[in-house]
Each structure stands twice: as C-alpha cells, then as structure tokens.
Design a protein around this motif. Structure first.
Motif, short mmCIF file in Angstrom:
data_model
loop_
_atom_site.label_atom_id
_atom_site.label_comp_id
_atom_site.label_asym_id
_atom_site.label_seq_id
_atom_site.Cartn_x
_atom_site.Cartn_y
_atom_site.Cartn_z
N GLU A 68 42.69 67.96 -3.43
CA GLU A 68 42.78 69.42 -3.27
C GLU A 68 43.48 69.78 -1.96
N SER A 69 43.28 68.99 -0.93
CA SER A 69 43.95 69.23 0.35
C SER A 69 45.46 69.01 0.23
N VAL A 70 45.85 67.98 -0.53
CA VAL A 70 47.28 67.74 -0.76
C VAL A 70 47.88 68.94 -1.46
N LYS A 71 47.24 69.39 -2.53
CA LYS A 71 47.74 70.56 -3.27
C LYS A 71 47.84 71.78 -2.36
N ALA A 72 46.80 72.03 -1.59
CA ALA A 72 46.77 73.22 -0.74
C ALA A 72 47.90 73.19 0.29
N GLU A 73 48.17 72.03 0.86
CA GLU A 73 49.21 71.95 1.88
C GLU A 73 50.59 72.21 1.28
N VAL A 74 50.85 71.64 0.10
CA VAL A 74 52.15 71.87 -0.56
C VAL A 74 52.27 73.33 -0.98
N LYS A 75 51.21 73.89 -1.53
CA LYS A 75 51.26 75.30 -1.95
C LYS A 75 51.41 76.23 -0.75
N SER A 76 50.79 75.88 0.36
CA SER A 76 50.92 76.69 1.57
C SER A 76 52.38 76.70 2.05
N GLU A 77 53.00 75.54 2.03
CA GLU A 77 54.41 75.46 2.42
C GLU A 77 55.28 76.26 1.45
N ALA A 78 54.99 76.15 0.16
CA ALA A 78 55.78 76.88 -0.85
C ALA A 78 55.60 78.39 -0.72
N SER A 79 54.42 78.82 -0.33
CA SER A 79 54.15 80.25 -0.24
C SER A 79 54.97 80.95 0.85
N LYS A 80 55.58 80.18 1.72
CA LYS A 80 56.42 80.77 2.77
C LYS A 80 57.70 81.39 2.21
N THR A 81 58.11 80.92 1.02
CA THR A 81 59.36 81.42 0.45
C THR A 81 59.21 82.06 -0.94
N LEU A 82 58.07 81.91 -1.56
CA LEU A 82 57.89 82.44 -2.92
C LEU A 82 57.17 83.79 -2.91
N ASN A 83 57.45 84.58 -3.94
CA ASN A 83 56.72 85.85 -4.08
C ASN A 83 55.39 85.59 -4.79
N SER A 84 54.56 86.61 -4.90
CA SER A 84 53.20 86.42 -5.43
C SER A 84 53.21 85.95 -6.89
N ALA A 85 54.14 86.43 -7.71
CA ALA A 85 54.19 85.99 -9.12
C ALA A 85 54.56 84.51 -9.20
N GLN A 86 55.48 84.09 -8.34
CA GLN A 86 55.88 82.68 -8.34
C GLN A 86 54.75 81.79 -7.83
N SER B 35 51.60 82.47 -8.17
CA SER B 35 50.63 82.42 -9.28
C SER B 35 51.06 81.41 -10.32
N ALA B 36 52.36 81.38 -10.63
CA ALA B 36 52.87 80.40 -11.60
C ALA B 36 52.67 78.98 -11.07
N LEU B 37 52.89 78.81 -9.79
CA LEU B 37 52.70 77.51 -9.15
C LEU B 37 51.24 77.08 -9.22
N GLU B 38 50.33 78.01 -9.02
CA GLU B 38 48.91 77.68 -9.04
C GLU B 38 48.40 77.32 -10.44
N GLU B 39 49.12 77.76 -11.46
CA GLU B 39 48.72 77.44 -12.84
C GLU B 39 49.12 76.03 -13.26
N VAL B 40 49.99 75.39 -12.50
CA VAL B 40 50.45 74.04 -12.83
C VAL B 40 49.31 73.06 -12.60
N LYS B 41 49.02 72.28 -13.61
CA LYS B 41 47.96 71.26 -13.53
C LYS B 41 48.60 69.89 -13.70
N VAL B 42 48.68 69.15 -12.61
CA VAL B 42 49.22 67.79 -12.64
C VAL B 42 48.31 66.88 -11.83
N VAL C 163 61.07 78.52 -7.78
CA VAL C 163 60.00 77.56 -7.52
C VAL C 163 60.58 76.15 -7.46
N GLN C 164 61.52 75.86 -8.37
CA GLN C 164 62.16 74.54 -8.36
C GLN C 164 62.91 74.30 -7.05
#
Length: 131
Positions: free
Chosen positions: A24-42, A44-51, A115-116
């Motif tokens: 969960e910490s790995v996910k949170a750190e990557v998502k935190s970095e991504a959130s610097k450039t993505l809008n809220s809808a993007q 949300s789409a990123l948070e729905e990805v389950k891998v 997102v890509q």
C-alpha cells in the motif's frame, strides 16, 4: 499487529499484514507523484486500477509475539490468543524497483493518454535513480 489461534498462525498473519502495508505504501507513493500532474478525474481513474505489486528484497528485522489468556465467565471457557508484530526493511533500490513494477502495470492497465504519460515519466525518473 496480527492475531492467531497459535503462535505460528499469528506470525504468518503478521508477515502478510506487513507485506500488505508495504504494498500500500508503494501504491501511495506512486499515486502521490502522479497526482502532481493529473486532474481529479484522472486520479480517480488511477485509483480504480487494481494490479498486483511485486516487492523483492524485504528483510525481516524483528518479530515478536505475545500470548494472552482469555476467560469467558458465561461459558467458563478459556482461550489463548496470540498477537504478533513483524518489522521489515527494504533497500532503496528494491523500493524503487517495486514502484517501477507497479507503475508499469498501471501504465498497461489505463487508456487515458495523460495518465500513461505521467506513468511513463515516473518510470523514467525512478529508473534513473536505480541505475
């Protein structure tokens, strides 16, 4: 911490719990970095990805357990419960490799070009640190 009916069950549960928290910490750190450039809808789409996340190089630093005797006066039953705590460490290189692995899986699971692009940038940045 994790509970179990036996010492071994508590240890296994504790190790799984620790691994889950690290993932969960790995996910949170990557998502935190991504959130610097993505809008809220993007985001949300990123948070729905389950891998799944691959984490290598975890090293158990310490583990301790505690047994508790419980008594139920209504049933006159005695039970023993074990609680266990596990603490791990991971090298910075293995931590970054786990982030790269997760970002790659997210990259292949999303269709939004923004997102890509963000995931590609994160991967490139992390790979530079690893090398």
């Amino acid at each position: 911490d994790a509970k179990g009916d036996t010492e071994d069950a508590a240890k296994v549960a504790s190790r799984l719990d620790a691994s889950s928290r690290i993932a969960e910490s790995v996910k949170a750190e990557v998502k935190s970095e991504a959130s610097k450039t993505l809008n809220s809808a993007q985001i949300s789409a990123l948070e729905e990805v389950k891998v799944d996340i691959e984490i290598n190089g975890l090293e158990l630093v310490t583990q301790f357990w505690h047994a508790t005797m419980n008594y139920d006066p209504e049933t006159n039953a005695r039970t023993k419960e074990y609680r266990c705590w596990s603490f791990y460490k991971i090298s910075e290189e293995n931590w970054k490799e786990a982030q790269v692995s997760y970002a790659r899986k997210v990259l292949s699971a999303v269709s939004d070009p923004a997102v890509q692009n963000t995931m590609t940038g994160i991967i490139s940045s992390l790979e530079t640190v690893i090398k």
